[in-house]
Design a protein around this motif. Structure first.
Motif, PDB file in Angstrom:
ATOM      1  N   LYS A   1      -5.669  32.825 -14.602  1.00 54.72           N
ATOM      2  CA  LYS A   1      -6.971  32.294 -14.599  1.00 54.72           C
ATOM      3  C   LYS A   1      -7.386  31.500 -13.413  1.00 54.72           C
ATOM      4  CE  LYS A   1      -6.351  28.316 -17.573  1.00 54.72           C
ATOM      5  NZ  LYS A   1      -6.950  27.448 -17.073  1.00 54.72           N
ATOM      6  N   ASN A   2      -6.694  30.683 -12.825  1.00 49.93           N
ATOM      7  CA  ASN A   2      -6.867  30.040 -11.618  1.00 49.93           C
ATOM      8  C   ASN A   2      -7.201  30.666 -10.464  1.00 49.93           C
ATOM      9  OD1 ASN A   2      -6.627  27.466 -13.375  1.00 49.93           O
ATOM     10  ND2 ASN A   2      -4.575  27.024 -12.763  1.00 49.93           N
ATOM     11  N   ASP A   3      -6.371  31.835 -10.389  1.00 47.01           N
ATOM     12  CA  ASP A   3      -6.713  32.498  -9.274  1.00 47.01           C
ATOM     13  C   ASP A   3      -8.158  33.347  -9.294  1.00 47.01           C
ATOM     14  OD1 ASP A   3      -4.046  32.347  -8.566  1.00 47.01           O
ATOM     15  OD2 ASP A   3      -3.400  34.196  -9.413  1.00 47.01           O
ATOM     16  N   LEU A   4      -8.856  33.345 -10.336  1.00 51.02           N
ATOM     17  CA  LEU A   4     -10.412  34.012 -10.607  1.00 51.02           C
ATOM     18  C   LEU A   4     -11.106  32.785  -9.878  1.00 51.02           C
ATOM     19  CD1 LEU A   4     -10.055  36.049 -13.793  1.00 51.02           C
ATOM     20  CD2 LEU A   4     -10.429  36.695 -11.565  1.00 51.02           C
ATOM     21  N   LEU A   5     -10.545  31.760  -9.786  1.00 47.70           N
ATOM     22  CA  LEU A   5     -11.638  30.527  -9.322  1.00 47.70           C
ATOM     23  C   LEU A   5     -11.314  30.260  -7.807  1.00 47.70           C
ATOM     24  CD1 LEU A   5     -11.931  28.265 -12.129  1.00 47.70           C
ATOM     25  CD2 LEU A   5     -13.825  29.712 -11.162  1.00 47.70           C
ATOM     26  N   LYS A   6     -10.352  31.154  -7.191  1.00 40.99           N
ATOM     27  CA  LYS A   6      -9.867  30.962  -5.629  1.00 40.99           C
ATOM     28  C   LYS A   6     -11.150  30.884  -4.954  1.00 40.99           C
ATOM     29  CE  LYS A   6      -7.150  33.010  -1.991  1.00 40.99           C
ATOM     30  NZ  LYS A   6      -8.319  33.621  -1.134  1.00 40.99           N
ATOM     31  N   PHE A   7     -11.811  31.688  -4.796  1.00 38.03           N
ATOM     32  CA  PHE A   7     -13.081  31.717  -4.042  1.00 38.03           C
ATOM     33  C   PHE A   7     -14.206  30.549  -4.195  1.00 38.03           C
ATOM     34  CE2 PHE A   7     -11.411  36.187  -3.707  1.00 38.03           C
ATOM     35  CZ  PHE A   7     -11.602  36.226  -2.282  1.00 38.03           C
ATOM     36  N   GLU A   8     -14.301  30.140  -5.515  1.00 36.49           N
ATOM     37  CA  GLU A   8     -15.177  29.148  -5.898  1.00 36.49           C
ATOM     38  C   GLU A   8     -14.510  27.975  -5.536  1.00 36.49           C
ATOM     39  OE1 GLU A   8     -16.086  32.578  -9.014  1.00 36.49           O
ATOM     40  OE2 GLU A   8     -14.399  31.986  -7.965  1.00 36.49           O
ATOM     41  N   GLN A   9     -13.156  27.687  -5.687  1.00 35.26           N
ATOM     42  CA  GLN A   9     -12.614  26.518  -5.538  1.00 35.26           C
ATOM     43  C   GLN A   9     -12.712  26.074  -4.070  1.00 35.26           C
ATOM     44  OE1 GLN A   9     -11.080  24.451  -8.174  1.00 35.26           O
ATOM     45  NE2 GLN A   9     -11.413  23.074  -6.344  1.00 35.26           N
ATOM     46  N   GLU A  10     -12.595  27.118  -3.037  1.00 36.57           N
ATOM     47  CA  GLU A  10     -12.718  26.780  -1.711  1.00 36.57           C
ATOM     48  C   GLU A  10     -13.974  26.194  -1.220  1.00 36.57           C
ATOM     49  OE1 GLU A  10     -12.042  30.719   0.128  1.00 36.57           O
ATOM     50  OE2 GLU A  10      -9.842  30.426  -0.113  1.00 36.57           O
ATOM     51  N   LEU A  11     -15.336  26.737  -2.390  1.00 42.25           N
ATOM     52  CA  LEU A  11     -16.374  26.328  -2.050  1.00 42.25           C
ATOM     53  C   LEU A  11     -16.745  24.991  -2.752  1.00 42.25           C
ATOM     54  CD1 LEU A  11     -18.435  29.875  -2.629  1.00 42.25           C
ATOM     55  CD2 LEU A  11     -18.266  28.422  -0.387  1.00 42.25           C
ATOM     56  N   TYR A  12     -16.011  24.624  -3.924  1.00 45.37           N
ATOM     57  CA  TYR A  12     -16.102  23.197  -4.444  1.00 45.37           C
ATOM     58  C   TYR A  12     -15.528  22.213  -3.480  1.00 45.37           C
ATOM     59  CZ  TYR A  12     -16.483  25.789  -9.032  1.00 45.37           C
ATOM     60  OH  TYR A  12     -16.792  26.774 -10.027  1.00 45.37           O
ATOM     61  N   ASP A  13     -14.492  22.639  -2.712  1.00 43.42           N
ATOM     62  CA  ASP A  13     -13.928  21.827  -1.958  1.00 43.42           C
ATOM     63  C   ASP A  13     -14.793  21.300  -0.842  1.00 43.42           C
ATOM     64  OD1 ASP A  13     -11.434  21.817  -3.447  1.00 43.42           O
ATOM     65  OD2 ASP A  13     -10.481  23.153  -2.109  1.00 43.42           O
ATOM     66  N   LYS A  14     -15.957  22.023  -0.571  1.00 43.23           N
ATOM     67  CA  LYS A  14     -17.100  21.813   0.395  1.00 43.23           C
ATOM     68  C   LYS A  14     -18.115  21.242  -0.345  1.00 43.23           C
ATOM     69  CE  LYS A  14     -15.362  25.670   3.417  1.00 43.23           C
ATOM     70  NZ  LYS A  14     -15.676  27.066   3.697  1.00 43.23           N
ATOM     71  N   ASN A  15     -17.879  20.945  -1.365  1.00 47.29           N
ATOM     72  CA  ASN A  15     -19.146  20.258  -2.373  1.00 47.29           C
ATOM     73  C   ASN A  15     -20.251  21.234  -2.644  1.00 47.29           C
ATOM     74  OD1 ASN A  15     -19.799  18.144  -3.908  1.00 47.29           O
ATOM     75  ND2 ASN A  15     -21.159  17.555  -2.259  1.00 47.29           N
ATOM     76  N   ILE A  16     -19.930  22.647  -2.470  1.00 44.10           N
ATOM     77  CA  ILE A  16     -20.737  23.593  -3.058  1.00 44.10           C
ATOM     78  C   ILE A  16     -20.615  24.107  -4.354  1.00 44.10           C
ATOM     79  CG2 ILE A  16     -21.484  25.995  -2.525  1.00 44.10           C
ATOM     80  CD1 ILE A  16     -20.618  25.346   0.562  1.00 44.10           C
ATOM     81  N   ILE A  17     -21.594  23.668  -5.493  1.00 45.95           N
ATOM     82  CA  ILE A  17     -21.261  23.807  -6.656  1.00 45.95           C
ATOM     83  C   ILE A  17     -22.175  24.938  -7.458  1.00 45.95           C
ATOM     84  CG2 ILE A  17     -21.322  22.521  -9.051  1.00 45.95           C
ATOM     85  CD1 ILE A  17     -19.286  21.240  -6.851  1.00 45.95           C
ATOM     86  N   LEU A  18     -23.343  25.084  -6.856  1.00 46.98           N
ATOM     87  CA  LEU A  18     -24.217  26.337  -7.448  1.00 46.98           C
ATOM     88  C   LEU A  18     -23.783  27.595  -6.951  1.00 46.98           C
ATOM     89  CD1 LEU A  18     -27.337  24.393  -7.674  1.00 46.98           C
ATOM     90  CD2 LEU A  18     -25.590  24.893  -9.649  1.00 46.98           C
ATOM     91  N   ILE A  19     -22.842  28.373  -7.309  1.00 44.67           N
ATOM     92  CA  ILE A  19     -22.321  29.443  -6.759  1.00 44.67           C
ATOM     93  C   ILE A  19     -22.618  30.518  -7.695  1.00 44.67           C
ATOM     94  CG2 ILE A  19     -20.280  30.823  -6.058  1.00 44.67           C
ATOM     95  CD1 ILE A  19     -18.854  27.914  -6.102  1.00 44.67           C
ATOM     96  N   ALA A  20     -23.287  31.534  -7.064  1.00 43.30           N
ATOM     97  CA  ALA A  20     -23.891  32.866  -7.855  1.00 43.30           C
ATOM     98  C   ALA A  20     -22.812  34.063  -7.684  1.00 43.30           C
ATOM     99  CB  ALA A  20     -25.477  33.258  -7.630  1.00 43.30           C
ATOM    100  N   GLY A  21     -22.229  34.498  -8.449  1.00 36.97           N
ATOM    101  CA  GLY A  21     -21.703  35.759  -8.281  1.00 36.97           C
ATOM    102  C   GLY A  21     -22.572  36.887  -8.600  1.00 36.97           C
ATOM    103  N   VAL A  22     -22.577  38.289  -8.118  1.00 36.25           N
ATOM    104  CA  VAL A  22     -23.532  39.056  -8.342  1.00 36.25           C
ATOM    105  C   VAL A  22     -22.884  40.536  -7.963  1.00 36.25           C
ATOM    106  CG1 VAL A  22     -24.070  39.222  -5.907  1.00 36.25           C
ATOM    107  CG2 VAL A  22     -25.690  40.026  -7.487  1.00 36.25           C
ATOM    108  N   ASP A  23     -23.056  41.603  -9.208  1.00 36.96           N
ATOM    109  CA  ASP A  23     -22.353  42.681  -9.232  1.00 36.96           C
ATOM    110  C   ASP A  23     -23.433  43.640  -9.807  1.00 36.96           C
ATOM    111  OD1 ASP A  23     -20.543  44.569  -9.003  1.00 36.96           O
ATOM    112  OD2 ASP A  23     -19.475  43.917 -10.632  1.00 36.96           O
TER     113      ASP A  23
END
Length: 219
Positions: A4-26
């Motif tokens: 489950k933590n791997d599924l937040l890998k890309f999001e975590q990289e953005l959280y680390d830059k203080n980017i919180i509002l991340i939209a996934g699109v498919d």
């Protein structure tokens, strides 16, 4: 196996830059012969977890429906974009899928700071984005968007099935199954069919040829 933590890998990289509002699109519905292509966009709360959520194609229909309701309730925002068969024929399925994604993002009630897309370039966005190959299996935000897209499209196809029950659309959702192709040959097509798709074109050509032969024989 993806943890489950791997599924937040890309999001975590953005959280680390203080980017919180991340939209996934498919998107869902590139392959079917009829119906729209539908995109979903979803902004999840930071470090969100929903046990078992992954690419919608890996989930049972029952699970997708269940997650769909949970995600609509839990998401910071979600949006849907729909492009119909007529426009798919006019601009091609790739551009229609891209347009559906733009629409889904624009229909979010909260503007994202960043977008993660499933293998789609979105260069006209006024928001930074990253296109991820197999993103629906690698990013939780994209997985959530894939569920929203797929379930929304399924619901549209059920409505089309009510109008045209003889095509059994509730079963095949417009995909080119053997049964579906036989039913098109038997009943013809209606307005939700994608005339630019090869199997539909070929059946239309066969029907036209058959009609011409009938006229020749009749004369």
């Amino acid at each position: 196996m993806i943890m489950k933590n791997d599924l937040l890998k890309f999001e975590q990289e953005l959280y680390d830059k203080n980017i919180i509002l991340i939209a996934g699109v498919d998107e869902a519905g590139r392959g079917p012969l009829c119906g729209p292509v539908v995109a979903g966009a979803c902004i999840l709360p930071k470090n969100y977890h929903l046990e078992g959520l992954n690419d919608s194609k890996q989930l049972s229909e029952k699970k997708r429906e269940e997650y769909f309701e949970i995600l609509k309730s839990d998401a910071i925002a979600y949006g849907v974009g729909i492009v119909n068969a007529k426009e798919i024929d006019e601009i091609n399925i790739l551009e229609a899928s891209r347009k559906a994604m733009y629409l889904a993002i624009s229909n979010l009630k909260v503007k994202p700071e960043y977008v993660l897309s499933d293998a789609m370039k979105l260069d006209d966005l006024d928001i930074p984005y990253e296109s991820i190959i197999h993103g629906d299996a690698l990013s939780l935000s994209i997985a959530a968007a894939s569920v929203i897209a797929k379930v929304t499209r399924d619901h549209i196809m059920y409505e089309i099935d009510k109008e045209h029950p003889e095509y059994n659309i509730k079963k095949h959702k417009g995909y080119p199954t053997k049964e579906h192709l036989q039913l098109i040959k038997k009943y013809g097509i209606f307005e939700e069919y994608r005339k630019s798709y090869k199997p539909v074109r070929e059946i239309l050509g066969e029907m036209e040829h058959h009609e011409k032969n009938k006229k020749v024989v009749a004369s």
